[in-house]
Motif scaffolding. Structure first.
Motif, PDB file in Angstrom:
ATOM      1  N   UNK A   1       0.830  -1.203   0.000  1.00 41.37           N
ATOM      2  CA  UNK A   1       0.000   0.000   0.000  1.00 41.37           C
ATOM      3  C   UNK A   1       0.867   1.257   0.000  1.00 41.37           C
ATOM      4  N   UNK A   2       1.818   1.324   0.933  1.00 44.58           N
ATOM      5  CA  UNK A   2       2.654   2.515   1.050  1.00 44.58           C
ATOM      6  C   UNK A   2       3.641   2.624  -0.103  1.00 44.58           C
ATOM      7  N   UNK A   3       4.163   1.498  -0.563  1.00 42.05           N
ATOM      8  CA  UNK A   3       5.086   1.509  -1.682  1.00 42.05           C
ATOM      9  C   UNK A   3       4.384   2.036  -2.940  1.00 42.05           C
ATOM     10  N   UNK A   4       3.175   1.550  -3.194  1.00 43.35           N
ATOM     11  CA  UNK A   4       2.413   2.003  -4.366  1.00 43.35           C
ATOM     12  C   UNK A   4       2.104   3.499  -4.250  1.00 43.35           C
ATOM     13  N   UNK A   5       1.647   3.904  -3.075  1.00 46.03           N
ATOM     14  CA  UNK A   5       1.255   5.306  -2.851  1.00 46.03           C
ATOM     15  C   UNK A   5       2.431   6.251  -3.067  1.00 46.03           C
ATOM     16  N   UNK A   6       3.555   5.966  -2.432  1.00 44.49           N
ATOM     17  CA  UNK A   6       4.689   6.886  -2.492  1.00 44.49           C
ATOM     18  C   UNK A   6       5.428   6.816  -3.825  1.00 44.49           C
ATOM     19  N   UNK A   7       5.546   5.628  -4.391  1.00 46.49           N
ATOM     20  CA  UNK A   7       6.221   5.511  -5.688  1.00 46.49           C
ATOM     21  C   UNK A   7       5.410   6.215  -6.772  1.00 46.49           C
ATOM     22  N   UNK A   8       4.092   6.030  -6.756  1.00 44.48           N
ATOM     23  CA  UNK A   8       3.245   6.705  -7.747  1.00 44.48           C
ATOM     24  C   UNK A   8       3.347   8.217  -7.617  1.00 44.48           C
ATOM     25  N   UNK A   9       3.373   8.700  -6.367  1.00 51.43           N
ATOM     26  CA  UNK A   9       3.490  10.143  -6.140  1.00 51.43           C
ATOM     27  C   UNK A   9       4.835  10.652  -6.631  1.00 51.43           C
ATOM     28  N   UNK A  10       5.902   9.948  -6.270  1.00 49.76           N
ATOM     29  CA  UNK A  10       7.252  10.346  -6.709  1.00 49.76           C
ATOM     30  C   UNK A  10       7.339  10.380  -8.240  1.00 49.76           C
ATOM     31  N   UNK A  11       6.813   9.329  -8.884  1.00 52.00           N
ATOM     32  CA  UNK A  11       6.877   9.257 -10.344  1.00 52.00           C
ATOM     33  C   UNK A  11       6.026  10.344 -11.001  1.00 52.00           C
ATOM     34  N   UNK A  12       4.894  10.658 -10.383  1.00 48.76           N
ATOM     35  CA  UNK A  12       4.030  11.696 -10.936  1.00 48.76           C
ATOM     36  C   UNK A  12       4.715  13.060 -10.858  1.00 48.76           C
ATOM     37  N   UNK A  13       5.383  13.331  -9.753  1.00 50.88           N
ATOM     38  CA  UNK A  13       6.087  14.610  -9.630  1.00 50.88           C
ATOM     39  C   UNK A  13       7.243  14.693 -10.616  1.00 50.88           C
ATOM     40  N   UNK A  14       7.946  13.592 -10.784  1.00 48.74           N
ATOM     41  CA  UNK A  14       9.054  13.573 -11.746  1.00 48.74           C
ATOM     42  C   UNK A  14       8.570  13.853 -13.165  1.00 48.74           C
ATOM     43  N   UNK A  15       7.341  13.397 -13.465  1.00 46.75           N
ATOM     44  CA  UNK A  15       6.799  13.534 -14.817  1.00 46.75           C
ATOM     45  C   UNK A  15       6.108  14.883 -15.048  1.00 46.75           C
ATOM     46  N   UNK A  16       6.034  15.715 -14.017  1.00 41.82           N
ATOM     47  CA  UNK A  16       5.379  17.016 -14.173  1.00 41.82           C
ATOM     48  C   UNK A  16       6.148  17.866 -15.187  1.00 41.82           C
ATOM     49  N   UNK A  17       5.468  18.349 -16.237  1.00 41.91           N
ATOM     50  CA  UNK A  17       6.171  19.159 -17.247  1.00 41.91           C
ATOM     51  C   UNK A  17       6.597  20.514 -16.677  1.00 41.91           C
ATOM     52  N   UNK A  18       7.894  20.732 -16.614  1.00 42.24           N
ATOM     53  CA  UNK A  18       8.418  21.980 -16.047  1.00 42.24           C
ATOM     54  C   UNK A  18       9.255  22.771 -17.047  1.00 42.24           C
ATOM     55  N   UNK A  19       9.615  22.151 -18.156  1.00 37.99           N
ATOM     56  CA  UNK A  19      10.456  22.810 -19.143  1.00 37.99           C
ATOM     57  C   UNK A  19       9.762  24.063 -19.686  1.00 37.99           C
ATOM     58  N   UNK A  20      10.522  25.148 -19.721  1.00 40.36           N
ATOM     59  CA  UNK A  20       9.975  26.390 -20.252  1.00 40.36           C
ATOM     60  C   UNK A  20       9.251  27.248 -19.230  1.00 40.36           C
ATOM     61  N   UNK A  21       9.077  26.720 -18.009  1.00 40.88           N
ATOM     62  CA  UNK A  21       8.416  27.487 -16.964  1.00 40.88           C
ATOM     63  C   UNK A  21       9.437  28.279 -16.158  1.00 40.88           C
ATOM     64  N   UNK A  22       9.029  29.428 -15.651  1.00 41.64           N
ATOM     65  CA  UNK A  22       9.881  30.196 -14.745  1.00 41.64           C
ATOM     66  C   UNK A  22       9.928  29.471 -13.403  1.00 41.64           C
ATOM     67  N   UNK A  23      10.915  29.764 -12.543  1.00 39.90           N
ATOM     68  CA  UNK A  23      10.953  29.119 -11.227  1.00 39.90           C
ATOM     69  C   UNK A  23       9.655  29.265 -10.424  1.00 39.90           C
ATOM     70  N   UNK A  24       9.012  30.455 -10.372  1.00 37.53           N
ATOM     71  CA  UNK A  24       7.730  30.528  -9.653  1.00 37.53           C
ATOM     72  C   UNK A  24       6.651  29.645 -10.275  1.00 37.53           C
ATOM     73  N   UNK A  25       6.628  29.578 -11.605  1.00 32.84           N
ATOM     74  CA  UNK A  25       5.650  28.717 -12.279  1.00 32.84           C
ATOM     75  C   UNK A  25       5.924  27.250 -11.989  1.00 32.84           C
TER      76      UNK A  25
END
Length: 198
Positions: A62-86
Motif C-alpha cells: 500500500x505505502x510503496x504504491x502510494x509513495x512511488x506513484x506520487x514520486x513518479x508523478x512529480x518527476x513527470x510534471x512538465x516543467x520545461x519552459x516554466x519560470x521558477x515561480x511557475x
C-alpha cells in the motif's frame, strides 16, 4: 507448471489496497485484521491471502504504491519552459491533485511506516527524499541569493511547504480538483512571499 495470473489480478489487487487504506486509516494497523480487510474488499479471507501472505506485506505494498506513484508523478510534471515561480506552482498543484482520493493512504503513511522492517522503511524513505530533493531544488532556484548565504534554511523552507500541502486533507477532506488548484496557488504564493522576507 506455474500458476497463471487472472486477467483481473491487477484490478483486484488495487481494490484490496483501497480497502486496506480505509481499514488501516479508521481502525489503525494494529487493530485491523485480515478478516476485516477481506470483508471491506468484498472477498473471502482465503482470497486475500492469495494476494498477500500477511498484513505487513499488504501495508508495505500500500505505502510503496502510494509513495512511488506520487514520486513518479512529480518527476513527470512538465516543467520545461516554466519560470521558477511557475515551476513551484506546478509542483504544488501536482502534489495536491495526486493526493485527491488518497486521503486514507496518506493517513496510513503518517502512522504506518513504523510497523515495517528497516529495509522496507528505507525504500519508502528514498521515495520521500526524491520528492523533497526535487521540490528543494525548485525552491532554491526561486531565491538563489538567500540560500547561497544561508543554505541551512533550504531544508526548513522545503519541509514547511510540504507541511502545508500534506495536511490539507485534515481540514478540507474531499476537496475537488479546483479547490486543490486554488490552494496550491496560495501555498506557492505564501512560499514565494516568505522567501522575499528571509
Amino acid at each position: 507448471m506455474a500458476r497463471t495470473q487472472a486477467k483481473d489480478h491487477g484490478e483486484k489487487r488495487d481494490a484490496i489496497l483501497e480497502a486496506a487504506a480505509r481499514v488501516f486509516a479508521s481502525e489503525g494497523f494494529d487493530r485491523a485484521s485480515m478478516a476485516a480487510l477481506a470483508q471491506e474488499a468484498g472477498i473471502s479471507k482465503a482470497n486475500i491471502y492469495h494476494y498477500y501472505n500477511s498484513k505487513d506485506a499488504l501495508l508495505f505494498d500500500l505505502l510503496d504504491s502510494h509513495l512511488k506513484d506520487l514520486r513518479d508523478r512529480l518527476r513527470a510534471t512538465p516543467l520545461t519552459g516554466l519560470t521558477p515561480p511557475e515551476q513551484l506552482r506546478a509542483l504544488c498543484t501536482e502534489v495536491l491533485l495526486a493526493y485527491q482520493g488518497a486521503d486514507n493512504a496518506h493517513r496510513v503513511q503518517s502512522a504506518g511506516m513504523d510497523h515495517l522492517p528497516p529495509e522496507q522503511r528505507q525504500i519508502l524513505v528514498e521515495y520521500q527524499r526524491d520528492m523533497v530533493k526535487q521540490l528543494s531544488q525548485i525552491i532554491a532556484e526561486n531565491a538563489p541569493e538567500v540560500f547561497a548565504k544561508a543554505p541551512a534554511k533550504l531544508r526548513s523552507v522545503t519541509m514547511s511547504l510540504f507541511g502545508m500541502l500534506n495536511w490539507y486533507y485534515m481540514w478540507n477532506a474531499g476537496a475537488d480538483a479546483q479547490a486543490r488548484r486554488i490552494y496550491a496557488a496560495e501555498v506557492a504564493a505564501l512560499t514565494l512571499g516568505g522567501l522575499k522576507a528571509l
